[in-house]
Design a protein around this motif. Structure first.
Motif, short mmCIF file in Angstrom:
data_model
loop_
_atom_site.label_atom_id
_atom_site.label_comp_id
_atom_site.label_asym_id
_atom_site.label_seq_id
_atom_site.Cartn_x
_atom_site.Cartn_y
_atom_site.Cartn_z
N VAL A 192 66.89 38.63 3.15
CA VAL A 192 66.16 39.68 3.84
C VAL A 192 66.18 40.91 2.94
O VAL A 192 67.17 41.18 2.27
N GLY A 193 65.03 41.64 2.91
CA GLY A 193 64.95 42.82 2.06
C GLY A 193 65.84 43.93 2.60
O GLY A 193 66.15 43.97 3.79
N SER A 194 66.33 44.81 1.75
CA SER A 194 67.07 45.97 2.26
C SER A 194 66.52 47.22 1.59
O SER A 194 65.92 47.14 0.53
N ASP A 195 66.69 48.36 2.24
CA ASP A 195 66.07 49.59 1.76
C ASP A 195 66.50 49.92 0.32
O ASP A 195 67.61 50.36 0.11
N GLY A 196 65.63 49.70 -0.60
CA GLY A 196 65.89 50.10 -1.98
C GLY A 196 66.83 49.17 -2.73
O GLY A 196 66.71 49.00 -3.92
N GLY A 197 67.74 48.53 -2.04
CA GLY A 197 68.73 47.69 -2.72
C GLY A 197 68.20 46.30 -2.98
O GLY A 197 67.04 46.00 -2.72
N ARG A 198 69.09 45.41 -3.48
CA ARG A 198 68.62 44.04 -3.70
C ARG A 198 68.67 43.28 -2.38
O ARG A 198 69.39 43.65 -1.46
N PRO A 199 67.85 42.22 -2.26
CA PRO A 199 67.78 41.48 -1.00
C PRO A 199 69.16 40.94 -0.61
O PRO A 199 69.98 40.64 -1.48
N ARG A 200 69.38 40.83 0.70
CA ARG A 200 70.66 40.35 1.20
C ARG A 200 70.51 38.95 1.78
O ARG A 200 69.49 38.63 2.38
N THR A 201 71.56 38.16 1.61
CA THR A 201 71.55 36.80 2.14
C THR A 201 71.95 36.81 3.61
O THR A 201 72.93 37.45 3.98
N LEU A 202 71.16 36.12 4.42
CA LEU A 202 71.50 36.01 5.84
C LEU A 202 72.41 34.80 6.07
O LEU A 202 72.27 33.77 5.41
N ILE A 203 73.32 34.95 7.02
CA ILE A 203 74.21 33.86 7.42
C ILE A 203 73.85 33.47 8.85
O ILE A 203 73.61 34.35 9.68
N GLN A 204 73.80 32.18 9.13
CA GLN A 204 73.56 31.78 10.52
C GLN A 204 74.41 30.58 10.91
O GLN A 204 74.88 29.82 10.06
N VAL A 205 74.59 30.44 12.22
CA VAL A 205 75.36 29.32 12.76
C VAL A 205 74.55 28.04 12.59
O VAL A 205 73.33 28.04 12.76
N ARG A 206 75.23 26.94 12.23
CA ARG A 206 74.53 25.66 12.06
C ARG A 206 74.55 24.87 13.37
O ARG A 206 75.62 24.52 13.88
N GLY A 207 73.34 24.55 13.87
CA GLY A 207 73.26 23.72 15.08
C GLY A 207 73.90 22.37 14.86
O GLY A 207 74.49 21.77 15.77
N GLU A 208 73.80 21.85 13.62
CA GLU A 208 74.32 20.50 13.31
C GLU A 208 75.84 20.46 13.29
O GLU A 208 76.42 19.38 13.17
N PHE A 209 76.48 21.63 13.39
CA PHE A 209 77.94 21.65 13.36
C PHE A 209 78.54 20.72 14.41
O PHE A 209 79.57 20.10 14.19
N GLY A 210 77.87 20.62 15.55
CA GLY A 210 78.40 19.72 16.57
C GLY A 210 77.50 19.67 17.79
O GLY A 210 76.53 20.41 17.88
N HIS A 211 77.84 18.77 18.70
CA HIS A 211 77.06 18.62 19.93
C HIS A 211 77.92 18.97 21.14
O HIS A 211 79.11 18.70 21.16
N VAL A 212 77.26 19.53 22.15
CA VAL A 212 77.94 19.81 23.42
C VAL A 212 77.10 19.24 24.55
O VAL A 212 75.88 19.09 24.43
N VAL A 213 77.79 18.91 25.64
CA VAL A 213 77.09 18.43 26.83
C VAL A 213 77.29 19.43 27.95
O VAL A 213 78.38 20.00 28.11
N GLY A 214 76.22 19.68 28.71
CA GLY A 214 76.30 20.51 29.91
C GLY A 214 75.88 19.70 31.11
O GLY A 214 74.90 18.94 31.04
N VAL A 215 76.62 19.84 32.21
CA VAL A 215 76.33 19.08 33.42
C VAL A 215 76.03 20.03 34.57
O VAL A 215 76.81 20.94 34.84
N ASP A 216 74.89 19.83 35.21
CA ASP A 216 74.48 20.61 36.37
C ASP A 216 74.65 19.74 37.61
O ASP A 216 73.92 18.78 37.80
N ILE A 217 75.68 20.05 38.41
CA ILE A 217 75.84 19.33 39.67
C ILE A 217 75.19 20.16 40.75
O ILE A 217 75.75 21.14 41.23
N GLY A 218 73.96 19.81 41.08
CA GLY A 218 73.19 20.59 42.03
C GLY A 218 73.12 19.89 43.37
O GLY A 218 73.69 18.81 43.55
N GLU A 219 72.41 20.51 44.30
CA GLU A 219 72.29 19.91 45.63
C GLU A 219 71.12 18.96 45.72
O GLU A 219 70.99 18.21 46.67
#
Ligand SMILES: [Zn+2]
Length: 406
Positions: free
Chosen positions: A65-92
């Motif tokens: 990502v560009g930054s004001d006047g300086g050199r571009p900066r590297t963005l860091i993000q969370v990896r979705g592939e890091f793992g899987h989770v399950v969510g359970v909705d017990i509804g009526e």
């Protein structure tokens, strides 16, 4: 090093990893420089922590990502592939199981309609196990590799004697050790919480609550609940759970009103709960019987009929008015800056009733409080509650700084 020093070093490392990871998780792609600014950690510490997290596969570099006047900066993000989770909705009306990647992108869902509101815990366990089996096989992952399974229940979860017991009067459950029952058959961590609470967390992270200071997330279904979700600037609190007002449905809006299944009269839920809305329509002299079966399909049918005006439209108008009064009361009590209409019934009838809900709230909320609040529809779709439940294992991994559960 002495053991005490080793322990302290390990705690500090976990604390720093958790702080950086939580910020990345909630905020999205961020540069090392911005992480340093918002974390209060030194730039050397942030650099080290980010390198560690990259080596462990938890986060990755994600372009410049560009930054004001300086050199571009590297963005860091969370990896979705890091793992899987399950969510359970017990509804009526249904039991829904969702498989999500670590960033909560939906990968697969399995939904089972349930006919009766008196569900036996053992039969719910059977559906949950079948659903987990189905979603992991759809995506081709092993159940044992899941980061965890989160379960949202329409009731209260109490910690008693080291056990989590579920009290859900609408399901006829009292002191059901649901998590322990699931742990018998699931070889991964299992977490349990009230579904309005976890839904509130999900809308704050990924939905219509983003950026809010204090959001009220209303869960609309057969039952009616609400969570108050507050954001925090503090690093450690970013992943902490929100407070809850899950018995909002049983606040009284009508003196000597309709009987409610809780034993009281005139409760909000007795007017805006999905079954109450359907009954109101069927009680009209010119009502036509529904063609579909099941509460969810029938509510969708009602909303479709309301497009042509007539009785269905009047019923939705009245529903919007009662709901607006319930929301105005919450606004006057809690002064939120956001109200989100979520849950399956919110998804089904939300667009049809939103303008009338806003208008009723405008009439009944104290004007300066109305002036600072936005009322929005949820953005998480039909699997909102399952997605909310999936935040439970995610929170655990964030708190551990990206360590895998033992
Ligand atoms: Zn009630």
């Amino acid at each position: 090093m002495t053991r005490a020093v080793q322990q302290t070093t390990r705690d500090l490392r976990r604390h720093n990893r958790s702080a950086v990871l939580s910020r990345l998780y909630v905020q999205g792609p961020t540069s090392r420089q911005d992480l340093t600014k918002v974390s209060g950690l030194s730039s050397a510490t942030v650099s080290n922590v980010v390198s560690d997290l990259i080596n462990d596969g938890v986060v990755a570099e994600a372009g410049l990502v560009g930054s004001d006047g300086g050199r571009p900066r590297t963005l860091i993000q969370v990896r979705g592939e890091f793992g899987h989770v399950v969510g359970v909705d017990i509804g009526e009306t249904h039991v829904q199981i969702g498989l999500f990647d670590y960033t909560l992108a939906t990968l697969a869902t399995a939904t089972y309609s349930v006919a009766s509101t008196r569900l036996e815990p053992e039969s719910v366990i059977g559906l949950v196990l079948a659903g987990v089996e189905e979603v992991v096989s759809q995506v081709g992952v092993e159940t044992g590799s899941l980061l965890g399974v989160g379960v949202g229940v329409p009731g209260a979860v109490q910690q008693i004697g080291g056990r989590e017991l579920v009290y859900a009067p609408t399901l006829g459950w009292s002191a059901v050790p649901l998590a322990d029952m699931l742990r018998r058959d699931l070889p991964v961590p299992v977490y349990l919480d009230n579904c309005a609470r976890t839904l509130g967390q999900a809308e704050m992270w990924r939905g219509a609550g983003r950026g809010a200071r204090r959001a009220i997330v209303a869960l609309l279904g057969v039952g009616v609940g609400a969570a108050v979700a507050t954001s925090s600037e503090s690093f450690r609190d970013m992943t902490s759970m929100t407070s809850t007002t899950s018995e909002w449905g049983h606040t009284v809006i009508n003196v000597d009103g309709r009987p409610c299944r809780c034993g009281s009269r005139g409760c909000l839920e007795a007017y805006v709960g999905a079954e109450a809305v359907l009954d109101d329509y069927l009680a009209l002299p010119d009502a036509r019987p529904f063609e579909s079966k099941g509460t969810e399909a029938r509510l969708a049918e009602l909303v479709a009929r309301a497009e042509d005006g007539g009785g269905a439209s009047q019923v939705l108008g009245k529903t919007a008015e009662y709901l607006g009064i319930g929301i105005a009361n919450l606004i006057n009590l809690l002064s939120p800056d956001r109200v989100v209409l979520s849950g399956w019934a919110g998804e089904t009838m939300g667009s049809a009733i939103l303008p009338a809900v806003r208008e009723t709230v405008r009439r009944h909320a104290v004007s300066y409080m109305y002036g600072q609040v936005r009322i929005e529809l949820g953005q998480l779709g039909q699997e909102a509650v399952a997605l909310g439940a999936a935040t439970l294992p995610v929170v655990q991994v964030l708190a551990s700084g990206g360590s895998l559960p033992a």
